[in-house]
Design a protein around this motif. Structure first.
Motif, mmCIF file in Angstrom:
data_model
loop_
_atom_site.group_PDB
_atom_site.id
_atom_site.type_symbol
_atom_site.label_atom_id
_atom_site.label_comp_id
_atom_site.label_asym_id
_atom_site.label_seq_id
_atom_site.Cartn_x
_atom_site.Cartn_y
_atom_site.Cartn_z
ATOM 1 N N THR A 129 8.755 -5.695 10.933
ATOM 2 C CA THR A 129 7.380 -5.230 10.774
ATOM 3 C C THR A 129 7.264 -3.725 10.982
ATOM 4 N N GLU A 130 6.378 -3.132 10.205
ATOM 5 C CA GLU A 130 6.024 -1.737 10.498
ATOM 6 C C GLU A 130 5.392 -1.693 11.886
ATOM 7 N N LYS A 131 5.402 -0.510 12.463
ATOM 8 C CA LYS A 131 4.792 -0.347 13.789
ATOM 9 C C LYS A 131 3.267 -0.330 13.652
ATOM 10 N N PRO A 132 2.549 -0.680 14.717
ATOM 11 C CA PRO A 132 3.052 -1.272 15.953
ATOM 12 C C PRO A 132 3.361 -2.766 15.734
ATOM 13 N N ALA A 154 -3.359 -6.596 10.717
ATOM 14 C CA ALA A 154 -2.858 -7.820 10.065
ATOM 15 C C ALA A 154 -1.424 -8.154 10.485
ATOM 16 N N HIS A 155 -0.785 -7.281 11.283
ATOM 17 C CA HIS A 155 0.639 -7.491 11.592
ATOM 18 C C HIS A 155 0.890 -8.846 12.238
ATOM 19 N N ARG A 156 0.052 -9.205 13.234
ATOM 20 C CA ARG A 156 0.303 -10.450 13.972
ATOM 21 C C ARG A 156 0.309 -11.653 13.027
ATOM 22 N N TRP A 170 -5.322 13.308 3.667
ATOM 23 C CA TRP A 170 -4.302 12.927 2.679
ATOM 24 C C TRP A 170 -4.194 11.430 2.427
ATOM 25 N N HIS A 171 -4.460 10.585 3.440
ATOM 26 C CA HIS A 171 -4.251 9.144 3.222
ATOM 27 C C HIS A 171 -5.372 8.602 2.327
ATOM 28 N N PRO A 172 -5.000 7.811 1.298
ATOM 29 C CA PRO A 172 -6.033 7.325 0.368
ATOM 30 C C PRO A 172 -7.021 6.323 0.984
ATOM 31 N N SER A 188 1.654 -14.258 -4.217
ATOM 32 C CA SER A 188 0.828 -14.349 -3.007
ATOM 33 C C SER A 188 1.747 -14.382 -1.782
ATOM 34 N N ASN A 189 1.154 -14.153 -0.589
ATOM 35 C CA ASN A 189 1.942 -14.248 0.647
ATOM 36 C C ASN A 189 2.622 -15.611 0.735
ATOM 37 N N GLU A 190 1.853 -16.662 0.429
ATOM 38 C CA GLU A 190 2.371 -18.033 0.581
ATOM 39 C C GLU A 190 3.563 -18.267 -0.347
ATOM 40 N N ALA A 242 4.270 -9.006 -2.185
ATOM 41 C CA ALA A 242 2.968 -9.678 -2.095
ATOM 42 C C ALA A 242 1.960 -8.758 -1.429
ATOM 43 N N ASP A 243 0.693 -8.979 -1.751
ATOM 44 C CA ASP A 243 -0.399 -8.227 -1.124
ATOM 45 C C ASP A 243 -1.661 -9.070 -1.308
ATOM 46 N N ILE A 244 -2.613 -8.959 -0.361
ATOM 47 C CA ILE A 244 -3.866 -9.700 -0.600
ATOM 48 C C ILE A 244 -4.537 -9.183 -1.868
ATOM 49 N N ALA A 269 -3.073 -7.129 -7.449
ATOM 50 C CA ALA A 269 -2.852 -6.076 -8.454
ATOM 51 C C ALA A 269 -1.922 -5.006 -7.877
ATOM 52 N N ARG A 270 -2.055 -4.745 -6.573
ATOM 53 C CA ARG A 270 -1.167 -3.746 -5.934
ATOM 54 C C ARG A 270 0.277 -4.222 -5.950
ATOM 55 N N ALA A 271 0.486 -5.496 -5.637
ATOM 56 C CA ALA A 271 1.847 -6.039 -5.632
ATOM 57 C C ALA A 271 2.438 -5.955 -7.037
ATOM 58 N N MET A 308 14.784 7.264 4.750
ATOM 59 C CA MET A 308 13.803 6.933 5.788
ATOM 60 C C MET A 308 13.033 5.675 5.421
ATOM 61 N N TRP A 309 12.374 5.122 6.406
ATOM 62 C CA TRP A 309 11.553 3.920 6.313
ATOM 63 C C TRP A 309 12.417 2.676 6.266
ATOM 64 N N GLY A 310 13.253 2.487 5.258
ATOM 65 C CA GLY A 310 13.996 1.231 5.169
ATOM 66 C C GLY A 310 15.239 1.184 6.030
ATOM 67 N N GLY A 346 0.829 -1.209 0.000
ATOM 68 C CA GLY A 346 0.000 0.000 0.000
ATOM 69 C C GLY A 346 0.857 1.250 0.000
ATOM 70 N N ASN A 347 0.347 2.261 0.709
ATOM 71 C CA ASN A 347 0.934 3.597 0.705
ATOM 72 C C ASN A 347 2.431 3.627 1.006
ATOM 73 N N ILE A 348 2.854 2.990 2.109
ATOM 74 C CA ILE A 348 4.239 3.179 2.571
ATOM 75 C C ILE A 348 5.223 2.271 1.831
ATOM 76 N N SER A 349 4.703 1.309 1.078
ATOM 77 C CA SER A 349 5.625 0.372 0.396
ATOM 78 C C SER A 349 6.505 1.107 -0.618
HETATM 79 N N1 LIG Z 1 1.338 5.635 5.215
HETATM 80 C C1 LIG Z 1 2.283 6.113 5.984
HETATM 81 O O1 LIG Z 1 2.682 7.294 5.853
HETATM 82 C C2 LIG Z 1 2.938 5.254 7.020
HETATM 83 C C3 LIG Z 1 4.048 5.773 7.615
HETATM 84 C C4 LIG Z 1 4.730 4.987 8.536
HETATM 85 C C5 LIG Z 1 4.274 3.750 8.849
HETATM 86 N N2 LIG Z 1 3.151 3.256 8.292
HETATM 87 C C6 LIG Z 1 2.723 1.928 8.704
HETATM 88 O O2 LIG Z 1 2.838 1.050 7.594
HETATM 89 C C7 LIG Z 1 1.781 0.072 7.642
HETATM 90 C C8 LIG Z 1 1.011 0.148 6.348
HETATM 91 O O3 LIG Z 1 0.487 1.459 6.213
HETATM 92 P P1 LIG Z 1 0.006 1.990 4.793
HETATM 93 O O4 LIG Z 1 -0.270 3.426 5.008
HETATM 94 O O5 LIG Z 1 0.934 1.573 3.720
HETATM 95 O O6 LIG Z 1 -1.394 1.187 4.673
HETATM 96 P P2 LIG Z 1 -2.192 0.834 3.340
HETATM 97 O O7 LIG Z 1 -3.574 0.522 3.763
HETATM 98 O O8 LIG Z 1 -1.956 1.889 2.311
HETATM 99 O O9 LIG Z 1 -1.457 -0.501 2.824
HETATM 100 C C9 LIG Z 1 -1.539 -1.732 3.502
HETATM 101 C C10 LIG Z 1 -1.516 -2.842 2.474
HETATM 102 O O10 LIG Z 1 -1.521 -4.101 3.146
HETATM 103 C C11 LIG Z 1 -2.352 -4.994 2.430
HETATM 104 N N3 LIG Z 1 -2.750 -6.053 3.333
HETATM 105 C C12 LIG Z 1 -3.600 -5.977 4.388
HETATM 106 N N4 LIG Z 1 -3.681 -7.173 4.998
HETATM 107 C C13 LIG Z 1 -2.863 -8.023 4.331
HETATM 108 C C14 LIG Z 1 -2.509 -9.383 4.492
HETATM 109 N N5 LIG Z 1 -3.030 -10.129 5.459
HETATM 110 N N6 LIG Z 1 -1.635 -9.916 3.607
HETATM 111 C C15 LIG Z 1 -1.112 -9.187 2.586
HETATM 112 N N7 LIG Z 1 -1.410 -7.878 2.401
HETATM 113 C C16 LIG Z 1 -2.273 -7.314 3.261
HETATM 114 C C17 LIG Z 1 -3.476 -4.123 1.903
HETATM 115 O O11 LIG Z 1 -4.134 -4.739 0.793
HETATM 116 C C18 LIG Z 1 -2.721 -2.849 1.541
HETATM 117 O O12 LIG Z 1 -2.276 -2.853 0.199
HETATM 118 C C19 LIG Z 1 0.971 0.367 8.880
HETATM 119 O O13 LIG Z 1 1.424 -0.436 9.951
HETATM 120 C C20 LIG Z 1 1.279 1.831 9.183
HETATM 121 O O14 LIG Z 1 1.192 2.121 10.552
HETATM 122 C C21 LIG Z 1 2.485 3.979 7.359
#
Ligand SMILES: NC(=O)c1ccc[n+]([C@@H]2O[C@H](COP(=O)([O-])OP(=O)(O)OC[C@H]3O[C@@H](n4cnc5c(N)ncnc54)[C@H](O)[C@@H]3O)[C@@H](O)[C@H]2O)c1
Length: 369
Positions: A93-96, A76-78, A160-162, A55-57, A34-36, A39-41, A301-303, A12-15
């Motif tokens: 993992t991203e926080k938390p 979904a982090h856990r 701002w967040h989509p 896929s994740n698997e 990978a992403d559920i 198309a995003r991946a 940043m981030w990585g 998603g957004n932060i990738s």
């Molecule tokens: N957006 C930011 O600016 C930002 C900044 C710092 C940290 N973060 C952290 O990064 C993480 C993601 O944030 P984001 O803003 O990118 O969110 P997002 O919603 O834009 O992206 C999350 C992605 O995860 C995918 N997803 C959800 N469950 C899944 C699963 N079980 N398996 C595979 N894919 C799955 C979703 O389809 C989505 O594409 C969060 O923990 C957030 O706290 C975000």
């Protein structure tokens, strides 16, 4: 130096920001996404030239991947981290770390049992701004620290967040979303925290989304959007923190650390750079202190936490943005909310050792081995 292959789950957004950083650190190579929503991946893989979208698997079955980077939403982090650990992968993992202490503890225990590492964002304390602050404190620039404060004052991300709804669910809110930057920075500089007293509430609900594509949709806020508290470090330092997404404007500082010989003005912990400012005892002046460390540019940043973990894997040293620190911060964040709910102090069970300070003089594309 060998490269460490990583796979990212959650595109998603932060990738995109992570994938940009991966290019900046010579130790990292992104080999699969990978992403559920596959198309995003696929779209991210095309954008950044990553060879595999799957896929994740499939990603977890890839034998070359050493670190799985979990960029899914907090809820979904856990499950994603546990699946990566079960597949024998190190996970960053991203926080938390997770949205409850219990889930966080499961991740740490599973990794220990499997003999793999857990890393947890934020890694911003590895950047030049916070490393300079850490060095100033350790070198005695403000004498003995006695107190600190942190203020994260905002009006949320729905402009701002989509896809901002997750930010108002349990496991997010200003404390779980932004608290990690403040609590990780403070505990890196000042050590572990032993008790917390919080006051928190849902102050503004519903929220109306003004970003695209969900413009005009309503979000019911399910977790406190204004969280305040005081806390005590093991060292005796007394802290104050507000994290809020219920505030339009504020001139409060991000973080200040008060010592017997002066005050340190710490830069935004959600950044890698400065400015770092110091006011010495008896003076009303502030001097800007040149950064002693590199890695201060936002393109890293981030990585940066993943890059540090990759260097740690190559050389066998401890990685800095650790699961243990992520767990301590998770326990603290939950403590602010539970102390408020129960109207009593929350006593913290976990503790940490401060991550090792960075050496001076590292090139920008490397961390230490
Ligand atoms: N957006 C930011 O600016 C930002 C900044 C710092 C940290 N973060 C952290 O990064 C993480 C993601 O944030 P984001 O803003 O990118 O969110 P997002 O919603 O834009 O992206 C999350 C992605 O995860 C995918 N997803 C959800 N469950 C899944 C699963 N079980 N398996 C595979 N894919 C799955 C979703 O389809 C989505 O594409 C969060 O923990 C957030 O706290 C975000």
């Amino acid at each position: 130096m060998r490269k460490v292959k990583i796979g990212i789950i959650g595109c998603g957004n932060i990738s995109a920001a992570y994938l940009r950083t991966v290019r900046s650190f010579s130790v990292l190579e992104a080999v699969a996404l990978a992403d559920i929503d596959q198309a995003r991946a696929k779209a991210r893989a095309e954008e950044f030239g990553v060879p595999v979208a799957c896929s994740n698997e499939e990603l977890l079955a890839n034998p070359g991947i050493e670190i799985v980077v979990n960029l899914t939403i907090p809820q979904a982090h856990r499950d994603v981290s546990l699946a990566a650990i079960a597949a024998g992968k190190n996970v960053y993992t991203e926080k938390p770390l997770a949205i409850t202490r219990e889930d966080g503890a499961k991740i740490i225990a599973a990794a220990q049992a499997k003999g793999v590492r857990v890393g947890c964002a934020p890694g911003t304390f590895i950047g030049g701004g916070l490393q300079t602050c850490r060095k100033l404190i350790d070198d005695g620039a403000i004498g003995r620290p006695v107190a600190c404060s942190g203020f994260m004052m905002s009006h949320g991300a729905e402009h701002w967040h989509p896809d901002p709804a997750f930010l108002y669910q349990v496991g997010a809110g200003p404390m779980f979303d932004m608290g990690p930057y403040y609590l990780t920075a403070l505990t890196t500089m000042l050590g572990p925290i032993t008790r917390v007293a919080g006051t928190a509430g849902i102050q503004i609900s519903p929220r109306i989304i003004t970003s695209k594509p969900q413009y005009g949709e309503e979000i019911i806020v399910r977790t406190p959007d204004h969280v305040t508290g005081t806390f005590t470090f093991v060292s005796g330092v007394i802290g104050t923190l507000i994290t809020s997404t219920a505030v339009w404007g504020s001139v409060l500082p991000r973080i200040e650390i008060y010592g017997t010989e002066g005050t340190l003005s710490v830069p935004d912990p959600n950044s890698l750079g400065g400015p770092v400012r110091l006011s010495k005892a008896g003076s009303s002046e502030w001097e800007e202190v040149p950064l002693t460390h590199g890695h201060a540019d936002s393109h890293l940043m981030w990585g940066i936490g993943v890059a540090d973990m990759a260097h740690a894997l190559v050389s066998g040293r401890a990685h800095r943005a650790s699961g243990a620190q992520g767990y301590h911060v998770l326990e603290l964040m939950q403590a602010f909310l539970e102390s408020s709910r129960d109207a009593q102090y929350a006593h913290i069970q976990s503790t940490i050792e401060r991550p090792k300070a960075l050496p001076l003089g590292l090139p920008e594309d490397l961390l230490d081995d």
